[in-house]
Structures are given as C-alpha cells and as structure tokens.
Design a protein around this motif. Structure first.
Motif, PDB file in Angstrom:
ATOM      1  N   LEU A 135     -11.277  -2.705  -0.356  1.00 11.30           N
ATOM      2  CA  LEU A 135     -10.325  -1.476  -0.825  1.00 11.30           C
ATOM      3  C   LEU A 135     -10.587  -0.754  -2.350  1.00 11.30           C
ATOM      4  O   LEU A 135     -11.580  -1.716  -3.060  1.00 11.30           O
ATOM      5  CB  LEU A 135      -9.269  -1.805  -1.676  1.00 11.30           C
ATOM      6  CG  LEU A 135      -8.944  -2.755   0.132  1.00 11.30           C
ATOM      7  CD1 LEU A 135      -7.016  -3.501   0.066  1.00 11.30           C
ATOM      8  CD2 LEU A 135      -7.860  -1.114   1.516  1.00 11.30           C
ATOM      9  N   THR A 136     -11.073   0.254  -3.077  1.00 12.11           N
ATOM     10  CA  THR A 136     -10.851   0.974  -4.288  1.00 12.11           C
ATOM     11  C   THR A 136     -10.037   0.623  -4.835  1.00 12.11           C
ATOM     12  O   THR A 136      -8.390   0.127  -5.261  1.00 12.11           O
ATOM     13  CB  THR A 136     -10.511   2.148  -3.905  1.00 12.11           C
ATOM     14  OG1 THR A 136      -9.328   2.524  -3.502  1.00 12.11           O
ATOM     15  CG2 THR A 136     -11.641   3.092  -3.152  1.00 12.11           C
ATOM     16  N   SER A 137     -10.072   0.210  -6.343  1.00 16.33           N
ATOM     17  CA  SER A 137      -8.996   0.100  -7.414  1.00 16.33           C
ATOM     18  C   SER A 137      -8.807   1.510  -7.602  1.00 16.33           C
ATOM     19  O   SER A 137      -9.421   2.169  -8.207  1.00 16.33           O
ATOM     20  CB  SER A 137     -10.141  -1.081  -8.398  1.00 16.33           C
ATOM     21  OG  SER A 137     -10.898  -1.639  -8.362  1.00 16.33           O
ATOM     22  N   ALA A 143      -1.494   3.941  -5.261  1.00 21.91           N
ATOM     23  CA  ALA A 143      -1.737   3.128  -4.014  1.00 21.91           C
ATOM     24  C   ALA A 143      -3.307   3.943  -3.351  1.00 21.91           C
ATOM     25  O   ALA A 143      -3.541   4.983  -3.986  1.00 21.91           O
ATOM     26  CB  ALA A 143      -1.340   3.702  -2.486  1.00 21.91           C
ATOM     27  N   SER A 144      -3.632   2.330  -2.914  1.00 22.14           N
ATOM     28  CA  SER A 144      -5.118   2.777  -2.232  1.00 22.14           C
ATOM     29  C   SER A 144      -5.419   3.784  -1.292  1.00 22.14           C
ATOM     30  O   SER A 144      -4.117   3.604  -0.955  1.00 22.14           O
ATOM     31  CB  SER A 144      -5.597   0.951  -2.761  1.00 22.14           C
ATOM     32  OG  SER A 144      -5.063   0.323  -1.381  1.00 22.14           O
TER      33      SER A 144
END
Length: 160
Positions: A135-137, A143-144
């Motif tokens: 997951l991206t930060s 929201a990711s």
C-alpha cells in the motif's frame, strides 16, 4: 475396479475357502483429513475346519484408509466374523486406492484375499492473487489506493 485376486499356495489342491463380502468397496467422496462412515465386511469360512486369519492394509494409498474392527484371529468351520474399514483421505485430492489383505491359513494351505478399497479425496484448494501487496503511504486523512485481490478455488469441493 479390479477383480479381487485369490491365490492358493500349499501342498494340497483342496483350497481354503474363505470369502469376504462385499468383495470390494468404494467409499463416498470424503474431505481430506475427515473420516468416512465405517463399512462392515463379513468374513465366511466355507470349510469344515478352523482357519487362522491375518489382516493388513496394503497398496498405494494405504495412509488414506484404516481398519475400524480387526478381523478375528481364527474362524471356525462354517462360521463367519466381522471386520470393518473406513476412509480418512490424506492430501493431495483425487482418487485413493488400497486393499484390505486377508491371509487365511489352514495347515499348509494358505489363501490370500484382497478386498479393493477406494475413495475420492476432496478439498478446496484456494489461490489468492496477488499473494502480496504494497500500500502507498497517503497523506494524513487521505485514503490509500484500492488493491483488488482474487480468491479462486481449484479444488474439487466448495470452500466453506
């Protein structure tokens, strides 16, 4: 299903006549690691003399079957006794076969009786793709991005 083989070995041409009914058995499809219902078998001595019996499981998938009721050690002439077996398939899924092997001995005469056993081992086989995801930060409060996973079943029974 193969025909049960009977082999007579000994000094006499008068065979030991011991029968097993049913002569073969296919258990209902059973989930891997679970017990099937037990199946009873009747062993009959058609001679007038007592026979000694030995019993074992043999064959390719012997680990997928078990004896639930051991056969009697000796069987009087004209008598019968019970034995039992069950399936408890191990992985992988698919057809499993073995045989309940009985040896009937009467003096120098020996009769080998093979009772074929079969079961279809069932299990769901789950595959999750992708196997890992990163997951991206996102910024605080954001929201990711969404990641889609696919769960599939390549087994021979539904997932629970």
């Amino acid at each position: 299903m193969p025909v049960p083989a009977t082999v007579i070995v000994g000094a006499s041409f008068v065979p030991v006549i011991v029968t097993v009914a049913p002569a073969s058995f296919a258990f209902a499809p059973t989930r891997v690691g679970q017990n099937s219902a037990a199946q009873a078998f009747t062993i009959t001595n058609a001679t007038a003399a007592t026979v000694n019996l030995a019993q074992a499981l043999a064959g390719t998938d012997v680990a997928s079957f078990g004896i639930t009721v051991p056969a009697c050690a000796s069987l009087a002439g004209g008598a019968n006794c019970a034995t039992g077996a069950r399936a408890n398939p191990v992985a992988p899924i698919g057809d499993k076969t073995a045989r309940m092997a009985l040896t009937a001995t009467q003096g120098p005469k020996t009769q080998l009786i093979n009772v074929p056993l079969a079961v279809l081992a069932q299990a769901p086989v789950q595959t999750l793709l992708p196997a890992t995801a990163t997951l991206t930060s996102p910024s605080i409060g954001a929201a990711s991005g969404a990641i889609t996973f696919a769960l599939s079943n390549n087994g021979n029974v539904a997932m629970a």
